[in-house]
Design a protein around this motif. Structure first.
Motif, PDB file in Angstrom:
ATOM      1  N   ASP A 134      -7.131   8.551  15.817  1.00 36.77           N
ATOM      2  CA  ASP A 134      -7.575   9.191  16.762  1.00 36.77           C
ATOM      3  C   ASP A 134      -8.313  10.394  16.529  1.00 36.77           C
ATOM      4  N   TRP A 135      -7.906  10.916  15.458  1.00 43.04           N
ATOM      5  CA  TRP A 135      -8.331  12.505  14.984  1.00 43.04           C
ATOM      6  C   TRP A 135      -8.420  12.678  13.507  1.00 43.04           C
ATOM      7  N   ILE A 136      -9.261  13.205  12.973  1.00 36.64           N
ATOM      8  CA  ILE A 136      -9.413  13.538  11.580  1.00 36.64           C
ATOM      9  C   ILE A 136      -9.798  14.823  11.315  1.00 36.64           C
ATOM     10  N   GLU A 137      -8.650  15.804  10.806  1.00 38.35           N
ATOM     11  CA  GLU A 137      -9.108  17.241  10.683  1.00 38.35           C
ATOM     12  C   GLU A 137      -9.292  17.757   9.124  1.00 38.35           C
ATOM     13  N   THR A 138      -8.237  17.133   8.264  1.00 36.01           N
ATOM     14  CA  THR A 138      -8.290  17.445   6.868  1.00 36.01           C
ATOM     15  C   THR A 138      -8.975  16.297   5.941  1.00 36.01           C
ATOM     16  N   GLY A 139      -8.623  15.509   6.403  1.00 38.22           N
ATOM     17  CA  GLY A 139      -8.754  13.730   5.942  1.00 38.22           C
ATOM     18  C   GLY A 139      -7.824  13.549   5.068  1.00 38.22           C
ATOM     19  N   GLY A 140      -6.652  14.257   4.965  1.00 38.08           N
ATOM     20  CA  GLY A 140      -5.502  13.931   4.079  1.00 38.08           C
ATOM     21  C   GLY A 140      -4.900  12.582   4.214  1.00 38.08           C
ATOM     22  N   GLN A 141      -4.792  11.954   5.437  1.00 38.29           N
ATOM     23  CA  GLN A 141      -4.259  10.742   5.787  1.00 38.29           C
ATOM     24  C   GLN A 141      -5.354   9.812   5.252  1.00 38.29           C
ATOM     25  N   ALA A 142      -6.144  10.142   5.688  1.00 41.77           N
ATOM     26  CA  ALA A 142      -7.389   8.969   5.246  1.00 41.77           C
ATOM     27  C   ALA A 142      -7.834   8.670   3.818  1.00 41.77           C
ATOM     28  N   CYS A 143      -7.721   9.800   3.235  1.00 38.36           N
ATOM     29  CA  CYS A 143      -7.719  10.052   1.518  1.00 38.36           C
ATOM     30  C   CYS A 143      -6.518   9.078   0.947  1.00 38.36           C
ATOM     31  N   GLY A 153      -6.810  -3.261  -4.854  1.00 41.04           N
ATOM     32  CA  GLY A 153      -8.179  -3.800  -5.188  1.00 41.04           C
ATOM     33  C   GLY A 153      -9.128  -4.021  -4.097  1.00 41.04           C
ATOM     34  N   ALA A 154      -8.823  -3.568  -2.999  1.00 47.56           N
ATOM     35  CA  ALA A 154      -9.723  -3.906  -1.717  1.00 47.56           C
ATOM     36  C   ALA A 154     -11.009  -2.970  -1.613  1.00 47.56           C
ATOM     37  N   THR A 155     -11.834  -3.387  -0.651  1.00 50.81           N
ATOM     38  CA  THR A 155     -12.991  -2.646  -0.715  1.00 50.81           C
ATOM     39  C   THR A 155     -12.985  -1.666   0.628  1.00 50.81           C
ATOM     40  N   TRP A 156     -13.088  -0.418   0.523  1.00 49.43           N
ATOM     41  CA  TRP A 156     -12.918   0.316   1.498  1.00 49.43           C
ATOM     42  C   TRP A 156     -14.240   0.572   2.390  1.00 49.43           C
ATOM     43  N   LEU A 157     -14.379   0.489   3.357  1.00 45.79           N
ATOM     44  CA  LEU A 157     -15.598   0.224   4.441  1.00 45.79           C
ATOM     45  C   LEU A 157     -15.690   1.828   4.989  1.00 45.79           C
ATOM     46  N   GLY A 158     -14.758   2.505   5.388  1.00 39.03           N
ATOM     47  CA  GLY A 158     -14.727   3.770   6.008  1.00 39.03           C
ATOM     48  C   GLY A 158     -13.683   3.924   7.063  1.00 39.03           C
ATOM     49  N   ALA A 159     -13.588   5.214   7.564  1.00 36.84           N
ATOM     50  CA  ALA A 159     -12.796   5.741   8.608  1.00 36.84           C
ATOM     51  C   ALA A 159     -13.454   5.884  10.114  1.00 36.84           C
ATOM     52  N   ALA A 160     -12.926   5.098  11.197  1.00 36.07           N
ATOM     53  CA  ALA A 160     -13.305   5.034  12.325  1.00 36.07           C
ATOM     54  C   ALA A 160     -12.490   6.105  13.097  1.00 36.07           C
ATOM     55  N   THR A 161     -12.916   6.988  13.744  1.00 39.65           N
ATOM     56  CA  THR A 161     -12.017   7.888  14.377  1.00 39.65           C
ATOM     57  C   THR A 161     -12.558   8.312  15.902  1.00 39.65           C
ATOM     58  N   VAL A 162     -11.782   8.692  16.660  1.00 41.81           N
ATOM     59  CA  VAL A 162     -12.332   9.048  17.904  1.00 41.81           C
ATOM     60  C   VAL A 162     -12.842  10.455  17.951  1.00 41.81           C
ATOM     61  N   VAL A 163     -12.008  11.436  17.120  1.00 44.24           N
ATOM     62  CA  VAL A 163     -12.598  12.709  17.152  1.00 44.24           C
ATOM     63  C   VAL A 163     -12.682  13.114  15.780  1.00 44.24           C
ATOM     64  N   ASP A 164     -13.975  13.581  15.232  1.00 41.84           N
ATOM     65  CA  ASP A 164     -14.084  14.282  13.856  1.00 41.84           C
ATOM     66  C   ASP A 164     -13.695  15.785  14.121  1.00 41.84           C
ATOM     67  N   ALA A 165     -12.962  16.346  13.417  1.00 45.35           N
ATOM     68  CA  ALA A 165     -12.702  17.741  13.429  1.00 45.35           C
ATOM     69  C   ALA A 165     -12.893  18.128  11.932  1.00 45.35           C
ATOM     70  N   LEU A 166     -13.376  17.562  11.214  1.00 41.57           N
ATOM     71  CA  LEU A 166     -13.525  17.871   9.529  1.00 41.57           C
ATOM     72  C   LEU A 166     -14.507  19.029   9.341  1.00 41.57           C
ATOM     73  N   SER A 167     -14.091  19.789   8.547  1.00 37.29           N
ATOM     74  CA  SER A 167     -14.945  21.018   8.342  1.00 37.29           C
ATOM     75  C   SER A 167     -15.654  20.676   7.130  1.00 37.29           C
ATOM     76  N   SER A 168     -15.307  19.803   6.052  1.00 37.76           N
ATOM     77  CA  SER A 168     -15.997  19.375   5.011  1.00 37.76           C
ATOM     78  C   SER A 168     -16.736  18.043   5.104  1.00 37.76           C
ATOM     79  N   ASN A 169     -18.043  18.369   4.900  1.00 39.68           N
ATOM     80  CA  ASN A 169     -19.060  17.272   4.956  1.00 39.68           C
ATOM     81  C   ASN A 169     -18.971  16.269   3.725  1.00 39.68           C
ATOM     82  N   GLN A 170     -18.335  17.283   2.616  1.00 39.14           N
ATOM     83  CA  GLN A 170     -17.964  16.091   1.172  1.00 39.14           C
ATOM     84  C   GLN A 170     -16.816  15.233   1.694  1.00 39.14           C
ATOM     85  N   VAL A 171     -15.926  15.300   2.490  1.00 42.49           N
ATOM     86  CA  VAL A 171     -14.769  14.442   2.724  1.00 42.49           C
ATOM     87  C   VAL A 171     -15.255  13.410   3.608  1.00 42.49           C
TER      88      VAL A 171
END
Length: 186
Positions: A134-143, A153-171
């Motif tokens: 639902d919400w991504i703020e630090t990206g810790g759980q997604a990381c 050994g699987a392929t990561w496509l990405g993270a779909a979230t309702v709200v992006d509260a990340l302060s880091s474009n790198q993450v």
């Protein structure tokens, strides 16, 4: 109605059903998203709206962390006609034959390091994994989920979230985060 029109309707519903909590003397307010779950019209649209963020990617499994990722993840999985795997927090297998993949996360929004995991048999080398929350703020759980995906050994496509509260474009780039709303839109 067009896809863009439906998406704007979902975004409007999300904004309207969210409440900011905290007294004016509190240093921090927090977002109360429980209103999202009370609206069946919004629930019906949330899975397809999040799935639309990764429309051309063809995931074979959706991962979602306890607790709200476990509400949203199955809705997205149904949109893709694939299965769902719950990412558990601080849980271990119940017996020697119950093998889990586990990773400790970087600090989350509460500065906690969590141990995330899922049963090893549920994600395989040929899987294409989409993480949903639902919400991504630090990206810790997604990381942590990203590392678990690599361990499987699987392929990561990405993270779909309702709200992006990340302060880091790198993450955001590293995890390929796509969201329905940015926190500044709330």
């Amino acid at each position: 109605m067009s896809v863009d029109g439906r998406l704007e309707e979902v975004k409007s519903g999300l904004r309207g059903a969210l409440t900011w909590r905290g007294d004016r003397t509190d240093q921090h307010r927090y977002a109360d998203v429980t209103g999202w779950w009370r609206r069946p019209d919004l629930l019906k649209c949330l899975g397809p709206a999040l799935a639309q963020l990764f429309a051309g990617e063809r995931p074979t499994v959706v991962l979602g962390p306890e607790s709200r990722g476990c509400l949203l993840g199955p809705l997205v999985a149904l949109s893709f006609d694939v299965g769902f795997v719950e990412v558990r927090k601080d849980r271990v297998g119940s017996s020697d034959s119950d093998v889990w993949l586990q990773r400790t996360t970087p600090p989350d929004y509460r500065d906690r390091h969590l141990t995330l995991g899922f049963r090893k048999s549920l994600v395989n080398g040929g899987d294409r994994v989409l993480f949903v929350d639902d919400w991504i703020e630090t990206g810790g759980q997604a990381c942590g989920a990203h590392l678990l995906t690599q361990d499987a050994g699987a392929t990561w496509l990405g993270a779909a979230t309702v709200v992006d509260a990340l302060s880091s474009n790198q993450v955001r780039r590293q995890l390929n985060v796509r969201s329905l709303l940015h926190v500044r839109e709330l």
